[in-house]
Scaffold this motif. Structure first.
Motif, PDB file in Angstrom:
ATOM      1  N   ARG A 101       0.861  -1.178   0.000  1.00 28.24           N
ATOM      2  CA  ARG A 101       0.000   0.000   0.000  1.00 28.24           C
ATOM      3  C   ARG A 101       0.896   1.225   0.000  1.00 28.24           C
ATOM      4  O   ARG A 101       2.016   1.172   0.518  1.00 28.24           O
ATOM      5  CB  ARG A 101      -0.962   0.003   1.181  1.00 28.24           C
ATOM      6  CG  ARG A 101      -0.332  -0.261   2.514  1.00 28.24           C
ATOM      7  CD  ARG A 101      -1.337  -0.464   3.589  1.00 28.24           C
ATOM      8  NE  ARG A 101      -2.116   0.730   3.776  1.00 28.24           N
ATOM      9  CZ  ARG A 101      -2.740   1.042   4.885  1.00 28.24           C
ATOM     10  NH1 ARG A 101      -2.681   0.233   5.905  1.00 28.24           N
ATOM     11  NH2 ARG A 101      -3.430   2.138   4.978  1.00 28.24           N
ATOM     12  N   PRO A 102       0.446   2.310  -0.593  1.00 28.28           N
ATOM     13  CA  PRO A 102       1.282   3.500  -0.702  1.00 28.28           C
ATOM     14  C   PRO A 102       1.663   4.076   0.665  1.00 28.28           C
ATOM     15  O   PRO A 102       0.805   4.267   1.530  1.00 28.28           O
ATOM     16  CB  PRO A 102       0.410   4.484  -1.475  1.00 28.28           C
ATOM     17  CG  PRO A 102      -0.587   3.638  -2.195  1.00 28.28           C
ATOM     18  CD  PRO A 102      -0.833   2.463  -1.298  1.00 28.28           C
ATOM     19  N   PHE A 143       9.268  -2.301 -12.214  1.00 27.19           N
ATOM     20  CA  PHE A 143       8.457  -3.515 -12.346  1.00 27.19           C
ATOM     21  C   PHE A 143       7.845  -3.966 -11.028  1.00 27.19           C
ATOM     22  O   PHE A 143       6.893  -4.728 -11.016  1.00 27.19           O
ATOM     23  CB  PHE A 143       9.282  -4.647 -12.968  1.00 27.19           C
ATOM     24  CG  PHE A 143      10.343  -5.198 -12.063  1.00 27.19           C
ATOM     25  CD1 PHE A 143      10.082  -6.307 -11.282  1.00 27.19           C
ATOM     26  CD2 PHE A 143      11.593  -4.609 -11.989  1.00 27.19           C
ATOM     27  CE1 PHE A 143      11.052  -6.820 -10.434  1.00 27.19           C
ATOM     28  CE2 PHE A 143      12.558  -5.124 -11.152  1.00 27.19           C
ATOM     29  CZ  PHE A 143      12.295  -6.221 -10.369  1.00 27.19           C
ATOM     30  N   ASP A 144       8.409  -3.542  -9.904  1.00 31.02           N
ATOM     31  CA  ASP A 144       7.879  -3.922  -8.587  1.00 31.02           C
ATOM     32  C   ASP A 144       7.746  -2.675  -7.717  1.00 31.02           C
ATOM     33  O   ASP A 144       8.659  -2.315  -6.985  1.00 31.02           O
ATOM     34  CB  ASP A 144       8.800  -4.937  -7.919  1.00 31.02           C
ATOM     35  CG  ASP A 144       8.197  -5.543  -6.665  1.00 31.02           C
ATOM     36  OD1 ASP A 144       7.069  -5.163  -6.292  1.00 31.02           O
ATOM     37  OD2 ASP A 144       8.860  -6.390  -6.051  1.00 31.02           O
ATOM     38  N   PRO A 145       6.620  -1.959  -7.803  1.00 33.74           N
ATOM     39  CA  PRO A 145       6.475  -0.695  -7.072  1.00 33.74           C
ATOM     40  C   PRO A 145       6.524  -0.851  -5.552  1.00 33.74           C
ATOM     41  O   PRO A 145       6.720   0.125  -4.847  1.00 33.74           O
ATOM     42  CB  PRO A 145       5.126  -0.161  -7.532  1.00 33.74           C
ATOM     43  CG  PRO A 145       4.396  -1.324  -8.082  1.00 33.74           C
ATOM     44  CD  PRO A 145       5.431  -2.284  -8.583  1.00 33.74           C
ATOM     45  N   TYR A 146       6.361  -2.067  -5.047  1.00 36.92           N
ATOM     46  CA  TYR A 146       6.438  -2.303  -3.597  1.00 36.92           C
ATOM     47  C   TYR A 146       7.609  -3.232  -3.265  1.00 36.92           C
ATOM     48  O   TYR A 146       7.542  -4.051  -2.364  1.00 36.92           O
ATOM     49  CB  TYR A 146       5.125  -2.892  -3.086  1.00 36.92           C
ATOM     50  CG  TYR A 146       3.962  -1.947  -3.279  1.00 36.92           C
ATOM     51  CD1 TYR A 146       3.890  -0.757  -2.578  1.00 36.92           C
ATOM     52  CD2 TYR A 146       2.955  -2.239  -4.182  1.00 36.92           C
ATOM     53  CE1 TYR A 146       2.842   0.117  -2.770  1.00 36.92           C
ATOM     54  CE2 TYR A 146       1.902  -1.369  -4.382  1.00 36.92           C
ATOM     55  CZ  TYR A 146       1.846  -0.195  -3.671  1.00 36.92           C
ATOM     56  OH  TYR A 146       0.814   0.680  -3.861  1.00 36.92           O
ATOM     57  N   GLY A 147       8.678  -3.093  -4.005  1.00 39.29           N
ATOM     58  CA  GLY A 147       9.855  -3.944  -3.798  1.00 39.29           C
ATOM     59  C   GLY A 147      10.538  -3.673  -2.464  1.00 39.29           C
ATOM     60  O   GLY A 147      10.254  -2.691  -1.764  1.00 39.29           O
ATOM     61  N   ILE A 172      11.642   6.001   2.950  1.00 37.24           N
ATOM     62  CA  ILE A 172      10.956   5.007   2.126  1.00 37.24           C
ATOM     63  C   ILE A 172       9.832   5.753   1.422  1.00 37.24           C
ATOM     64  O   ILE A 172       8.985   6.346   2.073  1.00 37.24           O
ATOM     65  CB  ILE A 172      10.358   3.870   2.979  1.00 37.24           C
ATOM     66  CG1 ILE A 172      11.457   3.097   3.690  1.00 37.24           C
ATOM     67  CG2 ILE A 172       9.515   2.945   2.117  1.00 37.24           C
ATOM     68  CD1 ILE A 172      10.931   2.058   4.660  1.00 37.24           C
ATOM     69  N   ASP A 173       9.857   5.733   0.102  1.00 35.38           N
ATOM     70  CA  ASP A 173       8.816   6.414  -0.662  1.00 35.38           C
ATOM     71  C   ASP A 173       8.186   5.414  -1.627  1.00 35.38           C
ATOM     72  O   ASP A 173       8.733   5.114  -2.676  1.00 35.38           O
ATOM     73  CB  ASP A 173       9.397   7.598  -1.429  1.00 35.38           C
ATOM     74  CG  ASP A 173       8.328   8.420  -2.137  1.00 35.38           C
ATOM     75  OD1 ASP A 173       7.171   7.956  -2.250  1.00 35.38           O
ATOM     76  OD2 ASP A 173       8.654   9.528  -2.586  1.00 35.38           O
ATOM     77  N   ARG A 174       7.060   4.898  -1.229  1.00 35.22           N
ATOM     78  CA  ARG A 174       6.277   3.988  -2.067  1.00 35.22           C
ATOM     79  C   ARG A 174       4.908   4.621  -2.317  1.00 35.22           C
ATOM     80  O   ARG A 174       3.879   3.984  -2.219  1.00 35.22           O
ATOM     81  CB  ARG A 174       6.113   2.613  -1.398  1.00 35.22           C
ATOM     82  CG  ARG A 174       7.418   1.871  -1.181  1.00 35.22           C
ATOM     83  CD  ARG A 174       8.022   1.488  -2.524  1.00 35.22           C
ATOM     84  NE  ARG A 174       9.148   0.582  -2.378  1.00 35.22           N
ATOM     85  CZ  ARG A 174      10.410   0.939  -2.357  1.00 35.22           C
ATOM     86  NH1 ARG A 174      10.717   2.209  -2.442  1.00 35.22           N
ATOM     87  NH2 ARG A 174      11.372   0.048  -2.256  1.00 35.22           N
ATOM     88  N   SER A 175       4.920   5.926  -2.633  1.00 36.81           N
ATOM     89  CA  SER A 175       3.676   6.667  -2.822  1.00 36.81           C
ATOM     90  C   SER A 175       3.105   6.509  -4.225  1.00 36.81           C
ATOM     91  O   SER A 175       1.941   6.807  -4.449  1.00 36.81           O
ATOM     92  CB  SER A 175       3.901   8.147  -2.527  1.00 36.81           C
ATOM     93  OG  SER A 175       4.894   8.680  -3.380  1.00 36.81           O
ATOM     94  N   ASN A 176       3.907   6.054  -5.171  1.00 41.16           N
ATOM     95  CA  ASN A 176       3.447   5.909  -6.555  1.00 41.16           C
ATOM     96  C   ASN A 176       3.517   4.436  -6.936  1.00 41.16           C
ATOM     97  O   ASN A 176       4.603   3.889  -7.116  1.00 41.16           O
ATOM     98  CB  ASN A 176       4.326   6.745  -7.483  1.00 41.16           C
ATOM     99  CG  ASN A 176       3.862   6.706  -8.919  1.00 41.16           C
ATOM    100  OD1 ASN A 176       2.948   5.973  -9.270  1.00 41.16           O
ATOM    101  ND2 ASN A 176       4.503   7.499  -9.765  1.00 41.16           N
TER     102      ASN A 176
END
Length: 70
Positions: free
Chosen positions: A6-7, A41-45, A30-34
Motif C-alpha cells: 500500500r502506498p 516492475f515492482d512498485p512495492y519492492g 521510504i517512498d512507495r507513494s506511486n
C-alpha cells in the motif's frame, strides 16, 4: 525492509546503542507513494540500503513521519 503493498512515505532511522544512549548510523526515506508500473516492475519492492560496518549489542529502528492513503 519489505513494505506492505500500500502506498506509504516514511522516514527511517537505524540506531546503535552507545553506552546509555542511542546514536543514529543511517537515516533514509521510504517512498512507495506511486504504485504505477512505470516507476519500476515492482512498485512495492524491498528497501535496500548500505550500512557501515558496526558491532553492537543493541540496535533499534525508528519509523517516523509515516504518511499513507495516497
Amino acid at each position: 525492509m519489505y513494505p506492505s503493498h500500500r502506498p506509504i512515505i516514511a522516514v527511517v532511522k537505524l540506531q546503535v546503542s552507545d553506552a546509555d544512549s542511542f546514536k543514529t548510523i543511517k537515516e533514509f526515506t521510504i517512498d512507495r507513494s506511486n504504485s504505477q508500473l512505470n516507476v519500476g516492475f515492482d512498485p512495492y519492492g524491498r528497501v535496500a540500503v548500505s550500512l557501515p560496518v558496526i558491532t553492537a549489542k543493541s540496535f533499534r529502528i525508528i519509523i517516523s513521519n509515516l504518511k499513507t492513503n495516497y
